[in-house]
Design an enzyme around this catalytic site. Structure first.
Site, mmCIF file in Angstrom:
data_model
loop_
_atom_site.group_PDB
_atom_site.id
_atom_site.type_symbol
_atom_site.label_atom_id
_atom_site.label_comp_id
_atom_site.label_asym_id
_atom_site.label_seq_id
_atom_site.Cartn_x
_atom_site.Cartn_y
_atom_site.Cartn_z
ATOM 1 C CB CYS A 1 -1.836 -0.749 -2.626
ATOM 2 S SG CYS A 1 -1.530 -2.476 -2.236
ATOM 3 C CB ALA A 2 -1.621 4.767 -1.767
#
Length: 453
Positions: free
Chosen positions: A376-377
């Protein structure tokens, strides 16, 4: 810290007791092994102390804030005392508010919802999506990934110079990267923000479980973190900091608890007077168990002593990094370089391996739980992997077969509850998998690599 130096220090504290430390899992090669939970950056196991405190309170659970019964009064006191405990844990100023939310993501979305009109937001592309994405109604400037802490400060200062000096502005920055574990220069970034009339919010999701976080010392305006990273996985989070923007906005959620008075108007409408306290943004029945678990974790970490916890974690970091450095096929991902201070979060790729395949083999053949993907980056991981940071990708594994290259990485993460044996097993497993290959066949199913049956 090198392994030899750290190993010589016999004063390192023992791991804090956590739930699941004796759980065994089956191996595809036969037999069982004690599970090595090395995915703390996603969700840390509950501290035994937290579980015991929650279990002791559970029979006394009751509604809060208006109940006349004994259990309601008891639960209300516990809920509000938890707010005090969290404020002390974060070194809050006297007029700061502590608001209980569901998670870091919820906290930052709450803050995004209360931004003044025409607020400018500045955020590095290196942020977790919880910090990168909530600012949909603001003017957002996304800053390129810096390669040194000093460059991070310079990049922010350059961006702030061109903004309207009289309009509201907010800087959002992580304390520790959820991909590389590297510590960011929060105090210096806060000074730069304030020098240009901007405020700053600290995403402490990965920092608070590993290092003390002091709002006054760091001079940040708000701090956000999650219970499930802080050994309290019961569905609560925290937003703590300045009250003025929070009090000036409409409630994040409208409903009971947020309202002080509600009355019908003569024209048939409704007039509402909202609370000015933290309750303004805590509508609905609060998660008392989750809030109490966070307070319990704050007390447990404080009593254990962050100096001891940090020293032991640095030993584990040194052991993992030394072990990975001994395998030429492994590349550890970093923004700031090998000497950058960091917490127990390390991401890497392995030459000749699909990341999902490698993670699957660690689990199925060694009983080791890590994470693979983009964490999630997405822009940050793609930058670190040398691909286009603007290209899209999924949080999970790609549609790549075992052995095929993937634009994903493997992340190992640990903390106060990690035994030495789990780290030693991980280092041994990486070495053996790279040297000897997997002992089992794997296939792709629904985008993930799994053992072939």
């Amino acid at each position: 810290m090198s392994v030899s130096t750290a190993a010589a220090d016999q004063s390192l504290c023992t791991p804090l007791p956590v739930l699941g430390r004796d759980v065994t899992v089956p191996l595809v090669t036969g037999g069982e092994v004690t599970y090595a939970a090395l995915d703390y950056a996603a969700s840390a196991p509950a501290l035994q102390r937290v579980w015991d405190d929650v279990a002791a309170y559970a029979p006394y659970y009751g509604s809060v804030h208006r109940g006349a019964g004994y259990l309601s009064q008891l639960s209300t006191d516990l809920f509000e005392n938890s707010r005090v405990t969290v404020a002390e844990f974060l070194g809050c100023r006297a007029d700061d508010q502590v608001i209980f939310t569901r998670s870091t993501t919820d906290s930052l979305n709450l803050l995004a919802a209360v931004l003044p009109a025409d607020c400018e937001v500045f955020v590095f592309e290196t942020e977790h999506h919880a910090s990168l994405l909530p600012w949909r109604d603001a003017r957002v400037t996304y800053l390129n990934a810096p390669r040194t802490p000093g460059e991070a400060v310079q990049t922010l200062e350059s961006a702030l110079v061109g903004r309207d000096p009289y309009g509201p502005a907010l800087v959002c920055v992580t304390g520790a990267s959820n991909v590389t574990g590297e510590l960011w220069p929060v105090r210096e970034l806060a000074a730069a923000a304030h020098a240009h009339g901007a405020r700053i919010v600290l995403d402490a999701a990965q920092l608070a479980p590993h290092h003390p976080v002091d709002i006054q010392d760091l001079d940040v305006d708000w701090v956000a973190f999650s219970g499930h990273k802080l050994y309290a996985p019961f569905g609560s989070g925290v937003l703590a900091g300045r009250a003025d923007w929070l009090q000036a906005s409409e409630p994040y959620l409208a409903g009971g608890g947020a309202s002080r008075k509600v009355a019908r108007r003569a024209d048939g409408g409704v007039d509402v007077e909202w609370h000015d306290s933290a309750a303004r943004h805590e509508a609905g029945s609060p998660n008392v168990i989750g809030v109490y678990s966070i307070a319990s974790a704050c007390k447990a970490l404080t009593e254990a002593g962050f100096d001891s916890l940090v020293a032991r974690e640095q030993y584990l970091i040194g052991r993992v990094r030394d072990g990975l450095a001994a395998v030429p096929e492994v590349k550890v991902l970093s923004l700031f370089g090998d000497d950058a201070p960091r917490v127990g979060v390390i991401s890497f790729v392995v030459d000749g391996w699909n990341s999902s395949h490698f993670a699957a083999a660690l689990s199925a053949e060694y009983g080791i739980g890590v994470r693979d993907g983009l964490f999630c980056a997405h822009p940050l991981v793609r930058t670190l992997l040398g691909s286009d940071p603007q290209s899209q990708g999924e949080c999970g594994a790609p549609e790549a077969a075992p052995g095929e290259k993937s634009l994903n990485a493997i992340r190992v993460s640990f903390g106060a509850g990690t035994p030495d044996e789990h780290v030693e097993r991980f280092v041994r497993a990486v070495t053996e998998l790279v040297r000897d290959g997997a002992r089992w066949n794997y296939r792709t199913e629904d985008g993930r690599c799994v053992p072939a049956v």
